[in-house]
Design an enzyme around this catalytic site. Structure first.
Site, mmCIF file in Angstrom:
data_model
loop_
_atom_site.group_PDB
_atom_site.id
_atom_site.type_symbol
_atom_site.label_atom_id
_atom_site.label_comp_id
_atom_site.label_asym_id
_atom_site.label_seq_id
_atom_site.Cartn_x
_atom_site.Cartn_y
_atom_site.Cartn_z
ATOM 1 N N ASP A 195 0.824 -1.225 0.000
ATOM 2 C CA ASP A 195 0.000 0.000 0.000
ATOM 3 C C ASP A 195 0.856 1.273 0.000
ATOM 4 O O ASP A 195 0.583 2.210 -0.743
ATOM 5 C CB ASP A 195 -0.897 0.073 1.243
ATOM 6 N N HIS A 326 10.441 -13.107 1.013
ATOM 7 C CA HIS A 326 10.673 -12.709 2.387
ATOM 8 C C HIS A 326 10.870 -11.224 2.592
ATOM 9 O O HIS A 326 10.367 -10.636 3.528
ATOM 10 C CB HIS A 326 11.913 -13.462 2.876
ATOM 11 N N GLU A 357 11.311 -1.191 5.827
ATOM 12 C CA GLU A 357 11.313 -2.027 4.626
ATOM 13 C C GLU A 357 10.694 -1.346 3.411
ATOM 14 O O GLU A 357 11.051 -1.653 2.275
ATOM 15 C CB GLU A 357 10.597 -3.351 4.923
ATOM 16 N N ARG A 368 19.710 -8.409 1.032
ATOM 17 C CA ARG A 368 19.898 -8.022 2.425
ATOM 18 C C ARG A 368 20.445 -9.189 3.238
ATOM 19 O O ARG A 368 20.007 -10.320 3.083
ATOM 20 C CB ARG A 368 18.550 -7.602 3.017
ATOM 21 N N SER A 373 17.832 -6.015 8.833
ATOM 22 C CA SER A 373 16.615 -5.266 8.552
ATOM 23 C C SER A 373 16.000 -4.650 9.806
ATOM 24 O O SER A 373 15.542 -3.498 9.785
ATOM 25 C CB SER A 373 15.614 -6.181 7.869
ATOM 26 N N LEU A 374 15.986 -5.406 10.894
ATOM 27 C CA LEU A 374 15.526 -4.788 12.149
ATOM 28 C C LEU A 374 16.415 -3.602 12.457
ATOM 29 O O LEU A 374 15.955 -2.548 12.908
ATOM 30 C CB LEU A 374 15.576 -5.811 13.290
HETATM 31 C C1 FAD Z 1 8.915 -13.889 9.415
HETATM 32 C C2 FAD Z 1 9.948 -12.808 9.336
HETATM 33 C C3 FAD Z 1 11.090 -12.880 10.101
HETATM 34 C C4 FAD Z 1 12.044 -11.867 10.036
HETATM 35 N N1 FAD Z 1 13.160 -11.964 10.820
HETATM 36 C C5 FAD Z 1 14.051 -10.952 10.819
HETATM 37 C C6 FAD Z 1 15.164 -10.972 11.708
HETATM 38 O O1 FAD Z 1 15.341 -11.893 12.506
HETATM 39 N N2 FAD Z 1 16.035 -9.948 11.666
HETATM 40 C C7 FAD Z 1 15.867 -8.885 10.819
HETATM 41 O O2 FAD Z 1 16.689 -7.982 10.837
HETATM 42 N N3 FAD Z 1 14.811 -8.845 9.981
HETATM 43 C C8 FAD Z 1 13.900 -9.843 9.960
HETATM 44 N N4 FAD Z 1 12.825 -9.776 9.127
HETATM 45 C C9 FAD Z 1 12.596 -8.558 8.336
HETATM 46 C C10 FAD Z 1 12.111 -7.451 9.244
HETATM 47 O O3 FAD Z 1 11.333 -7.968 10.282
HETATM 48 C C11 FAD Z 1 11.264 -6.432 8.490
HETATM 49 O O4 FAD Z 1 11.905 -6.024 7.322
HETATM 50 C C12 FAD Z 1 11.053 -5.190 9.363
HETATM 51 O O5 FAD Z 1 10.633 -5.556 10.644
HETATM 52 C C13 FAD Z 1 10.053 -4.276 8.710
HETATM 53 O O6 FAD Z 1 9.707 -3.258 9.620
HETATM 54 P P1 FAD Z 1 8.858 -2.023 9.151
HETATM 55 O O7 FAD Z 1 8.674 -1.180 10.342
HETATM 56 O O8 FAD Z 1 9.463 -1.443 7.949
HETATM 57 O O9 FAD Z 1 7.444 -2.643 8.675
HETATM 58 P P2 FAD Z 1 6.357 -3.539 9.428
HETATM 59 O O10 FAD Z 1 6.808 -4.031 10.736
HETATM 60 O O11 FAD Z 1 5.898 -4.535 8.410
HETATM 61 O O12 FAD Z 1 5.177 -2.521 9.697
HETATM 62 C C14 FAD Z 1 4.427 -1.950 8.640
HETATM 63 C C15 FAD Z 1 3.334 -1.112 9.263
HETATM 64 O O13 FAD Z 1 2.696 -0.362 8.238
HETATM 65 C C16 FAD Z 1 1.296 -0.461 8.392
HETATM 66 N N5 FAD Z 1 0.639 -0.269 7.110
HETATM 67 C C17 FAD Z 1 0.983 -0.783 5.890
HETATM 68 N N6 FAD Z 1 0.117 -0.362 4.960
HETATM 69 C C18 FAD Z 1 -0.796 0.430 5.586
HETATM 70 C C19 FAD Z 1 -1.933 1.160 5.162
HETATM 71 N N7 FAD Z 1 -2.354 1.164 3.894
HETATM 72 N N8 FAD Z 1 -2.617 1.879 6.080
HETATM 73 C C20 FAD Z 1 -2.229 1.887 7.404
HETATM 74 N N9 FAD Z 1 -1.160 1.202 7.848
HETATM 75 C C21 FAD Z 1 -0.448 0.496 6.949
HETATM 76 C C22 FAD Z 1 1.073 -1.847 8.951
HETATM 77 O O14 FAD Z 1 -0.182 -1.941 9.559
HETATM 78 C C23 FAD Z 1 2.246 -1.946 9.932
HETATM 79 O O15 FAD Z 1 1.907 -1.359 11.157
HETATM 80 C C24 FAD Z 1 11.858 -10.776 9.176
HETATM 81 C C25 FAD Z 1 10.709 -10.697 8.401
HETATM 82 C C26 FAD Z 1 9.774 -11.711 8.461
HETATM 83 C C27 FAD Z 1 8.574 -11.608 7.570
#
Ligand code: FAD
Length: 556
Positions: A195, A326, A357, A368, A373-374
């Site tokens: 989105d 992933h 992300e 990556r 990523s965290l």
């Molecule tokens: C299963 C799994 C395990 C992982 N393990 C690791 C790890 O061990 N170490 C590491 O470094 N990385 C890991 N990663 C990758 C890492 O977790 C993610 O890249 C990172 O946490 C993404 O964080 P973010 O804050 O960018 O997005 P997210 O945590 O995905 O948050 C996105 C937010 O945006 C909101 N949002 C999206 N679209 C809309 C919309 N249209 N309207 C309102 N809200 C919206 C969602 O509701 C959510 O709150 C893993 C990923 C996965 C899937």
């Protein structure tokens, strides 16, 4: 949440999320967060930087990588002081384990629930600062308002009531996550539907390097649910149908802990060449030699996932796995301060920031490394928050035509309600996932990608002939899923178009018809933007910033 904390030091901030904050996909992160703390072996930020650039096949912007790895140790201690509980070594220091592509044990972790621990620590901080931070749970962002070259706010709706509102803001920060849900087999949560990146794209911002999608080697067969790389970091091995540790053929020095793109391709090759288990499309992850005590201490969630989802207890049995979509390396282009930029010269889009992300800084380049990523989410969350704060401190709210902005979203709702077609949105979604996985997955070539694009385009046409069954306003999840599907169909087309254009293999993008990396023609970022007709996709390029480490052959 990290960005909001930074802004809240001086100004009011609203967090808007379509889920509950602690249900964001970050909470599913298992394995760890990288920092060169050197708690178990000598380490340095330079080595972390080198591993990251080599892992990213040298498409990383090295000025940004340097700032990022240098911040890592500080942010780990900060998280700890906020209350994030990290696992410990026998001396009581933060424990660190090995991870793919990292030459030193650098992953700080909370058992195999690291994201959960970080997310909850941050959420607590938000609640503590509730005076200046207001959280809008289960609100949906529809579009970004950009007028006269600056960002003025977002159009949103309350999922509970379907009420559409305009949120005006001096600055907007997108942290909307990845888009793995475009693919059939994915580790991503249901919310990962593109989105944010599509809203930016529709507002005229090009998307950067979207052809680079990471396939993680250990997704649960058929379901894609992740078994963290921590399982291999702790000593897990990968076996084909002959019981061979096939990584010996592909990455003899790093074996199962080579970077993910390499391990995922090795697995897919074994499967394609008929050495999948029982001739099927999976191979084995073997943890049985680790013993129950170690598994329970270090990998309890993985054990539980196996038991809950397929009835396999990894203490005694091998887990069936296959590559799973992933992580999205590409996204909304930003500079290293989290400011969104709109062209190859780094021209900023005033008032708009992005981190995590959904953003492409680019610290990960073409692939990556695990646990990076965290770290990105926390480091660039903070940096984008600071940039937004500095900007908003001096900025004025901009006038905008609220009615006009609202009407666009209301019209979209109305159009979906009025469509009286015969197509099933579920079929369209399934077919999109299938074609993205088979034609734009671990291995790609010109024919598959062209097939993929034409199929996605025909799905876009069919999408306009769908039919909704729930026309009510209250918690109409069907409506939101249809809107998300529209975003994913566009995203699929963008990913495949970038992949078709990049006639080389680099990191997570592998072209069977162009199996070598081509630095002469493709050591550059791609920028994909909406053509003037609103339908076609235009491709431009941006230089890669190289400072310390010249591109070299990537061998493990
Ligand atoms: C299963 C799994 C395990 C992982 N393990 C690791 C790890 O061990 N170490 C590491 O470094 N990385 C890991 N990663 C990758 C890492 O977790 C993610 O890249 C990172 O946490 C993404 O964080 P973010 O804050 O960018 O997005 P997210 O945590 O995905 O948050 C996105 C937010 O945006 C909101 N949002 C999206 N679209 C809309 C919309 N249209 N309207 C309102 N809200 C919206 C969602 O509701 C959510 O709150 C893993 C990923 C996965 C899937």
């Amino acid at each position: 949440m990290r960005a909001a904390l930074e802004v809240s030091k001086e100004l009011d901030v609203a967090i808007l999320t379509k889920v509950y904050p602690s249900r964001s996909h970050s909470g599913a992160a298992q394995g760890g967060i990288a920092a060169s703390l050197a708690n178990s072996e000598d380490d340095s930020w330079e080595e972390h930087m080198f591993d990251t650039c080599k892992g990213g096949d040298y498409l990383n912007d090295q000025d940004a990588v340097e700032e990022y790895v240098k911040s890592a140790s500080r942010v780990i201690y900060e998280l700890e002081h906020m209350g994030c509980v990290f696992s410990r070594d026998k001396d009581g220091k933060i424990a660190q384990r090995a991870f793919g592509g990292h030459s030193k044990p650098r992953a700080c972790y909370s058992a195999d629930r690291t994201g959960h621990a970080i997310l909850h620590a941050l959420h607590e901080q938000l609640l503590k600062n509730a005076k200046s931070i207001k959280i809008y749970n289960e609100w949906y962002m529809h579009s970004l308002i950009v007028e006269e070259g600056r960002c003025k706010g977002v159009v949103v709706s309350d999922i509970r009531t379907g009420e559409v509102e305009v949120m005006q803001a001096k600055a907007v920060i997108f942290c909307t996550g990845g888009y793995g849900r475009v693919f059939k087999i994915t580790s991503n949560a249901f919310a990962g539907t593109a989105d944010g990146v599509i809203a930016a794209y529709r507002a005229g911002i090009p998307l950067q390097d979207t052809e680079f999608v990471q396939f993680h080697p250990s997704g649960l067969w058929r379901q894609g649910i992740l078994f963290s790389e921590a399982a291999r970091g702790e000593g897990g091995t990968l076996l084909n149908s002959k019981g061979e540790r096939f990584m010996e053929q592909y990455a003899p020095s790093r074996m199962e802990l080579a970077p993910r793109d390499i391990v995922a391709r090795a697995e897919q090759s074994e499967i394609d060449e008929g050495r999948g288990i029982d001739g099927k499309d999976y191979i084995h992850l073997d943890l049985t030699h680790l013993g129950e005590a170690r598994i329970m201490e270090r990998l309890p969630q993985i054990r539980q996932l196996g038991i809950d989802f397929i009835g396999v207890d990894c203490v005694n049995e091998k887990l069936p796995i296959q590559p799973t979509a992933h992580y999205s390396m590409g996204g909304i282009p930003t500079d290293m301060f989290g400011q969104v930029v709109i062209d190859d010269k780094g021209t900023p889009l005033t008032g708009f920031f992005a981190a995590g992300e959904c953003a492409c800084v680019s610290v990960h380049g073409a692939n990556r490394l695990g646990t990076n990523s965290l770290l990105e989410a926390v480091v660039f969350g903070e940096r984008s928050g600071r940039s937004a704060l500095e900007f908003a401190r001096e900025a004025e709210l901009q006038p905008l035509n609220e009615k006009h902005q609202k009407t666009k979203t209301l019209n979209l709702f109305e159009e979906i309600y009025q469509r009286d077609g015969t197509e099933s949105y579920n079929d369209i979604r399934n077919e999109m996932k299938e074609v993205m996985m088979s034609q734009c997955g671990v291995f790609r070539d010109e024919k598959r990608l062209k097939d993929c694009i034409s199929k996605i385009k025909s799905l876009q046409t069919r999408y306009k002939k769908g039919k909704i069954t729930d026309k009510g306003n209250l918690f109409n999840t069907e409506l939101y899923e249809i809107i998300e599907l529209g975003n994913m169909l566009k995203m699929g087309e963008i990913i495949a178009t970038g992949a078709l254009n990049r006639k080389e293999s680099r990191g997570g993008h592998f072209r069977k018809d162009f199996p070598e990396r081509d630095d002469t023609n493709f050591l550059k970022h791609s920028l994909l933007s909406e053509a003037d007709d609103g339908e076609g996709i235009q491709i431009n390029y941006k230089d890669v910033t190289i400072t310390r480490y010249k591109p070299a052959k990537r061998e493990y």
